[in-house]
Write an enzyme that holds these catalytic residues in place. Sequence first.
Site, PDB file in Angstrom:
ATOM      1  N   HIS A 155     -23.903  48.689  36.857  1.00  0.00           N
ATOM      2  CA  HIS A 155     -25.021  48.778  35.901  1.00  0.00           C
ATOM      3  C   HIS A 155     -24.512  49.155  34.508  1.00  0.00           C
ATOM      4  O   HIS A 155     -25.272  49.665  33.684  1.00  0.00           O
ATOM      5  CB  HIS A 155     -26.067  49.800  36.357  1.00  0.00           C
ATOM      6  CG  HIS A 155     -26.429  49.656  37.800  1.00  0.00           C
ATOM      7  ND1 HIS A 155     -27.357  48.760  38.266  1.00  0.00           N
ATOM      8  CD2 HIS A 155     -25.939  50.289  38.903  1.00  0.00           C
ATOM      9  CE1 HIS A 155     -27.448  48.853  39.579  1.00  0.00           C
ATOM     10  NE2 HIS A 155     -26.591  49.764  39.999  1.00  0.00           N
ATOM     11  N   SER A 285     -12.287  41.052   9.975  1.00  0.00           N
ATOM     12  CA  SER A 285     -13.555  40.998   9.263  1.00  0.00           C
ATOM     13  C   SER A 285     -13.280  40.820   7.786  1.00  0.00           C
ATOM     14  O   SER A 285     -12.340  41.412   7.238  1.00  0.00           O
ATOM     15  CB  SER A 285     -14.365  42.284   9.497  1.00  0.00           C
ATOM     16  OG  SER A 285     -15.449  42.366   8.600  1.00  0.00           O
TER      17      SER A 285
END
Length: 484
Positions: A155, A285
């Site tokens: 999960h 970036s």
Amino acid sequence: MSSNDTYQDPLNSRYSSQEMKYLFSPRNRFSTWRSLWIWLAEAEKELGLDISDEAITQMKEHKVIQDEEFKIAAEEEKKRRHDVMAHVFAFGEKAPAARGIIHWGATSCYCTDNADLIFLRDGLDILLPKLATVIEKLSTFAKEYKSLPCLGYTHLQPAQLTTVGKRACLWIQDLLKDLKNLERARDDLRFRGVKGTTGTQASFLQIFEGDHDKVEKLDELVTEKAGFSSAYIISSQTYTRKVDVDVLNALSSFGSTCENIGQAIRLLASFKELEEPFESTQIGSSAMAYKRNPMRSERLCSLGRKLRNLNADASATYAAQWMERTLDDSAIRRMALPQSFLSADASLILLNNIASGLVVYPAMIRKRVDAELPFMATENVIMALVKKGVSRQDAHEEIRVLSHEAGAEVKQHGRDNDLIERIKRTEFFKPILGELESLLDPSTFIGRSPQQVEAFYEREVKVALKKYVDAGQLKLGETAELNV
């Protein structure tokens, strides 16, 4: 007009290999048609039809279509609105002695469909060794890190420990399924063969004056010349489009594996546990110079997502075919078949590149383990106390209270997990304080992970890859280069 003024498919201009691009290129497509015409003429001559040696010689001399011939074929197609007949004309211009016998008895799908089956076969032959190579590279990585404990996640929440190598085996296991699926698709392929307009072979039965044996032999000869061991006995004008469904289903399943692996690497990169290769001059970036974005894995997810949806084109096209054939399959197959193979090829280039340079950060992995391990170790602590004669229920309650207090420190105040320090300060736990270090050893929480990795490699991976190893098809010393 410059090529820069025309839309370019990114699969062709950016991502896939030259060998796969050539396979689906116009030159290879139309040269394959010419090979099919040569094989047909040779077989017909061998079975007694009046075809001259000169005709076959001229055809062979011009088997590969040249640049200037594309213009001839394009002009003819514009007049006739028929691509196959345009290329019959262009081929006849170069092989005038064969002009009258090119395509003798055949229908258009003799060229188009048999060629597509050749492309499916050859495309899978390109992909399979590349996939086998990726599996072997990831297996080397798995074995190297088979014993390095790391957090397991269920999960996406911290769960029992696993190892870095054991997790990689989850990826490898799915890739082995893809290998088997692609091998099955490859092994199931057959040739359409020489079947005529609606698959009845009526035109060839007429040419051979009702001799069924010669018609069957013609089919066998051409099938053999094309490199197939067998042809479909039953066909319509086309080979059944169910073949495309089966092949693209296998490729689509591989696409879902690519997206799954790419997402796992992206998550682990976010956790700072694992990184894909990052070049010294690479920019993560344009604004944030410090970033090391997982662009390879992101691209892998993107291409995998495209690939896993392309099988819908094949299944919809198969379902929509009417009777012996309709032409609504043509345009979509011109896109879906090459795109599927180019996407799979591009994904394998990425997987190879990533698997060749995965970077593991053991210190960061250990830091994340240490943050969660005290909670995971509570069961071990309880069992150790019981061995010392302490009531399990009492031990459970003491651990429960301290665990909730430590959890509040982490969640509400952002502090480190201090459960172990609380245990050390509590008189109740005095009987097992000398064992705490061993009870918190991460290697005692990974179960049989190292043994599973080794067994998996020996019993499954090596067996599946043996034929690729024996054929010398694994390129383990090469790192696939990205074009951009």
